[in-house]
Design a protein around this motif. Structure first.
Motif, mmCIF file in Angstrom:
data_model
loop_
_atom_site.group_PDB
_atom_site.id
_atom_site.type_symbol
_atom_site.label_atom_id
_atom_site.label_comp_id
_atom_site.label_asym_id
_atom_site.label_seq_id
_atom_site.Cartn_x
_atom_site.Cartn_y
_atom_site.Cartn_z
ATOM 1 N N TRP A 66 0.679 -1.214 -0.008
ATOM 2 C CA TRP A 66 0.042 0.121 -0.043
ATOM 3 C C TRP A 66 0.942 1.288 0.108
ATOM 4 N N ALA A 67 1.807 1.210 0.873
ATOM 5 C CA ALA A 67 3.010 2.211 0.864
ATOM 6 C C ALA A 67 3.571 2.510 -0.513
ATOM 7 N N ALA A 68 3.870 1.371 -0.962
ATOM 8 C CA ALA A 68 4.837 1.580 -2.452
ATOM 9 C C ALA A 68 3.819 2.320 -3.413
ATOM 10 N N ASP A 69 2.488 1.934 -3.412
ATOM 11 C CA ASP A 69 1.813 2.746 -4.360
ATOM 12 C C ASP A 69 1.720 4.114 -4.146
ATOM 13 N N ARG A 70 1.755 4.540 -3.091
ATOM 14 C CA ARG A 70 1.849 5.971 -2.871
ATOM 15 C C ARG A 70 2.901 6.568 -3.166
ATOM 16 N N LEU A 71 4.115 5.812 -2.735
ATOM 17 C CA LEU A 71 5.292 6.285 -3.103
ATOM 18 C C LEU A 71 5.707 6.584 -4.626
ATOM 19 N N ALA A 72 5.299 5.518 -5.252
ATOM 20 C CA ALA A 72 5.383 5.444 -6.699
ATOM 21 C C ALA A 72 4.580 6.781 -7.279
ATOM 22 N N ALA A 73 3.560 6.894 -6.886
ATOM 23 C CA ALA A 73 2.480 8.046 -7.381
ATOM 24 C C ALA A 73 3.318 9.215 -7.143
ATOM 25 N N ALA A 74 3.676 9.467 -5.909
ATOM 26 C CA ALA A 74 4.445 10.669 -5.589
ATOM 27 C C ALA A 74 5.608 10.945 -6.247
ATOM 28 N N GLY A 75 6.377 9.751 -6.691
ATOM 29 C CA GLY A 75 7.687 9.549 -7.494
ATOM 30 C C GLY A 75 7.265 10.248 -8.786
ATOM 31 N N MET A 76 6.361 9.718 -9.499
ATOM 32 C CA MET A 76 5.967 10.071 -10.612
ATOM 33 C C MET A 76 5.607 11.617 -10.805
ATOM 34 N N TRP A 77 4.964 12.201 -9.653
ATOM 35 C CA TRP A 77 4.504 13.642 -9.312
ATOM 36 C C TRP A 77 5.760 14.146 -9.506
#
Length: 809
Positions: A66-77
């Motif tokens: 779950w945390a990885a999903d958010r980090l990936a989205a923030a990383g792309m952002w």
């Protein structure tokens, strides 16, 4: 496994209904969607991790992903802000025209694709409690890596002192990316680069010259180490040899490797060749034919990457155990994951050619539609600060897990002690002729035997024994699956042999935890130049950044060289490698020309006493007279040159670079002395030690003026340089000893050759003793006919019998 099968969908539906933590993760985030196949794999992985004691319960596994999903989205952002934004608002507000850069720049599509992959790597480390190494072949995708590292606090000191998650820290981060700022010394002022650099946390290679990561990764980890590798379908076209990785992997001396192909189907301007040939299905067939065991995952999903890291390692471990018990034999299938994703996934323009650099329709600073695209795309990726804090805390439990940060993985911080050097076996001066390559061979074999703790790799494009490296070959043997009786072959051989110079030099460049030697024909070693130069630049940049490398210096030997490879055509006669490497900074790229057996052995022994350098030795293989004692040879290598024929007040100084060149210089000196013209002869083994330094690091490396004056006495204004290389680059390097075009003459390879012997090559290129005498006479202002006989002078002018002056002794 087809994730569209009804039974798969039914099973994951039941998991979601029965497990709230699973369901929370399975909902995904923003553009990140978990397909049924990934959900089933993650469910099974959670059970395995709990059963193996890696996780206390399945809920902790799902929380991590779950945390990885958010980090990936923030990383792309953050990645798209690096390309387009002049200001970064951590609250995710809509961007106004003035918030954008006037000139956006970035390899945006590939950087977006690397984010789920890198976050999946971080998640795999968090799930297993192990910090793996990472390597990225497509170095231009570094923005995605740097963005994720900032968000999780995994930064090198130069990044950490400038960047954080505050508005000012993120804005500085975006502005530094492609700022083109330069400092007073002429170096980039920004610690962010267009490719992986010395300030990229955990970076191993620039990845600017595509295709070399593919050749090196299998040779990188030592036993017990683990490496995750990110490759690209565009780079797949670049270098021959990536297909051979299963030929080289052995559990006994290799760590685990987990290679991923980020397959987005595009190069810069068009579809990749792989995509044109049939895409993933074609590539998987290709992999199977070459000894790989391919898997496929959703390349847009960090959980799929985390699962694949675990799966590849588990399968490789099972293969290693089966080999150990004798159940199977090498080759084992090397597990390989194909991660398919549209180029630039997660942002407008994905899947198009434009995604490579600038995916939007225009510049959002001046284009309203592009601005709308950016804001809509960024909104879908935005992660509120509190949610991101929670995600980072879940993923970054390094202290609790008692493991290093990813910036500190083992492969990025090699510290290899200098090897124990056995007593040198020096050859007596005047006691017959000895092959310098044969002496080097004996020295290397002795060093390897004295240091069993160092994993050896010898890169060989096929002719090791003919290049006089028989002791090394008999000791280490060609690495093969099925040894042929009567040949120096073994399953665990350390000689990596392939008729491909890029592949074999990469075996050594990857083996930075061990001891390395590469041996090649000089002319064909030019093919190694791209790989060597990328490594030279990266190592020096790291040293400049305050992180000098601790691995043993890597030695490349160029033999069967220009002057003695006359039995072949002119394609086999080429000193370009040495000339090109002398163009690099000489404190890191060291180029030496040993002149006999003792100086060849001394150069090799000296190389392994240094760290973080690349030594290129141009060594004759034919038997030659030994001219230097062991002590003299060591001093020659230590000082870069020595006076081999002294004269109290010389009228002319002959400067020799190379073994055959020293022979001719001494013959010329004898004739000049006999004619009453006093001569001294200086042998230069390392020309780069005498160059005009180009920066402070090189200034500390080159010889000072006092030592220069002793080796090149000022009284001898008339000088003739006779070089292994072409005259022009030789003069450029030795500008400090050049007394001007009237008094300093340079001889060397002038692009003439063919099927000739050594004496013929010397004559064809105007480098015989007689040509040296003629140039010396001219520099002294006298008629060469006063020193040479009528027949000799006619031969030098191309009007007589060449054999009159042709001798290599």
């Amino acid at each position: 496994m087809n994730h569209k099968l009804p039974w798969v969908a039914e099973r994951v539906r039941l998991f979601r209904e029965s497990d709230a933590d699973f369901a929370r993760w399975a909902r995904g985030f923003g553009p990140i969607v978990h397909n049924d196949q990934t959900q089933l794999r993650v469910h099974d992985l959670a059970q395995v991790l709990v059963a193996g004691g890696k996780a206390g319960d399945t809920a902790s596994v799902y929380r991590t992903l779950w945390a990885a999903d958010r980090l990936a989205a923030a990383g792309m952002w953050l990645t798209v802000h690096m390309t387009y934004a002049d200001k970064v608002h951590p609250d995710g507000r809509e961007m106004a025209p003035e918030d954008f850069k006037g000139t956006p720049e970035g390899h945006t599509g590939g950087s977006l694709n690397i984010v789920p992959a890198y976050v999946g790597y971080l998640a795999a480390n968090a799930l297993s409690g192990l910090t793996r190494g990472w390597l990225m072949g497509q170095g231009h995708c570094v923005a995605g890596i740097d963005a994720c590292n900032l968000l999780v606090g995994n930064m090198t000191p130069r990044h950490a002192e400038r960047y954080d998650r505050s508005e000012s820290g993120l804005t500085r981060f975006a502005r530094d990316f492609y700022s083109y700022a330069i400092d007073a010394a002429g170096r980039p002022a920004s610690p962010l680069g267009s490719h992986v650099g010395p300030n990229t946390a955990g970076g191993l290679s620039e990845g600017g010259y595509l295709g070399f990561a593919e050749l090196q990764y299998v040779h990188m980890p030592l036993p017990g180490e683990r490496l995750v590798v990110f490759l690209s379908d565009g780079a797949f076209e670049e270098q021959r040899g990536s297909d051979w990785a299963p030929r080289w992997w052995r559990a006994e001396d290799c760590g685990f490797v987990a290679p991923f192909m980020i397959l987005n189907g595009r190069r810069i301007e068009q579809r990749s060749t792989m995509q044109q040939q049939g895409g993933q299905e074609w590539f998987q067939q290709h992999l199977r034919l070459n000894g790989f065991d391919p898997m496929e995952i959703d390349g847009t999903d960090p959980a799929a990457f985390a699962w694949a890291v675990h799966a590849m390692e588990e399968r490789l471990a099972a293969c290693a155990a089966a080999v150990a018990t004798g159940s199977i034999q090498y080759p084992v299938p090397l597990h390989y994951t194909v991660a398919e994703a549209p180029k630039g996934f997660g942002f407008p323009g994905a899947g198009m050619n434009a995604a490579h650099n600038l995916p939007l329709a225009g510049n959002p600073r001046i284009d309203a539609f592009a601005r709308q695209q950016f804001n809509e795309g960024a909104r879908a990726l935005f992660v509120p600060a509190g949610e991101l804090d929670e995600a980072v805390a879940v993923l970054c439990r390094h202290r609790d897990q008692q493991r290093p940060l990813e910036r500190d993985h083992a492969l990025a911080h090699r510290q290899v002690d200098a090897p124990a050097l056995p007593a040198a076996q020096w050859h007596a001066v005047g006691a017959g002729q000895v092959s310098p390559m044969g002496a080097l061979d004996g020295a290397f074999a002795a060093i390897v035997q004295a240091n069993p703790q160092l994993r050896p790799r010898v890169g060989n494009p096929d002719e090791l024994r003919s290049n006089r490296m028989g002791q090394t070959l008999d000791l280490l043997k060609h690495r093969v699956f099925a040894p042929e009786p009567g040949l120096a072959e073994a399953v665990d051989g350390a000689v990596i042999t392939a008729l491909n110079e890029e592949a074999v030099v990469s075996a050594a460049l990857g083996n930075k935890g061990g001891i390395n030697l590469v041996v090649s024909y000089e002319a064909f070693a030019v093919k190694m130049l791209g790989a060597l130069r990328q490594e030279i630049l990266f190592a020096r940049h790291q040293a400049e950044a305050g992180s000098p490398q601790g691995w043993l210096s890597i030695v490349t030997v160029a033999t069967s060289h220009t002057w003695e490879n006359g039995k072949n055509e002119q394609s086999h006669q080429d000193p370009t490698l040495a000339e090109a490497l002398l163009g690099e900074m000489s404190d890191t790229a060291r180029v030496l020309f040993p002149v006999d057996a003792n100086s060849a052995a001394a150069a090799l022994r000296a190389a392994y006493g240094t760290h973080g350098q690349f030594w290129t030795l141009v060594v004759p293989k034919r038997p030659m007279a030994n001219r230097l004692t062991g002590e003299q040879a060591q001093r020659l290598v230590e000082e870069g040159a020595c006076v081999v024929k002294a004269c109290e007040a010389p009228q002319v100084l002959l400067i020799a670079i190379g073994a055959y060149q020293l022979q001719q210089a001494l013959l010329a000196a004898h004739r000049l002395d006999a004619a009453g013209h006093r001569t001294a002869v200086t042998c230069v083994v390392e020309p780069g030690r005498f160059r005009l330094p180009r920066d402070a690091r090189e200034r500390a490396f080159v010889v000072g003026d006092s030592a220069l004056g002793q080796l090149f006495p000022a009284a001898a204004a008339a000088r003739v340089i006779v070089s292994h290389m072409r005259p022009e680059p030789t003069l450029g390097v030795l500008r400090r000893v050049d007394t001007g075009p009237q008094q300093t003459r340079a001889l060397g390879y002038i692009a003439r050759g063919g099927t000739l012997d050594v004496a013929g090559m010397l004559f064809a290129n105007r480098c015989t003793w007689a040509h040296v005498v003629a140039e010396a006479a001219s520099a002294l202002g006298i008629d060469p006919a006063q020193v040479l006989s009528t027949d000799e002078w006619a031969a030098v002018r191309g009007l007589g019998d060449p054999h009159i002056v042709m001798t290599s002794e």
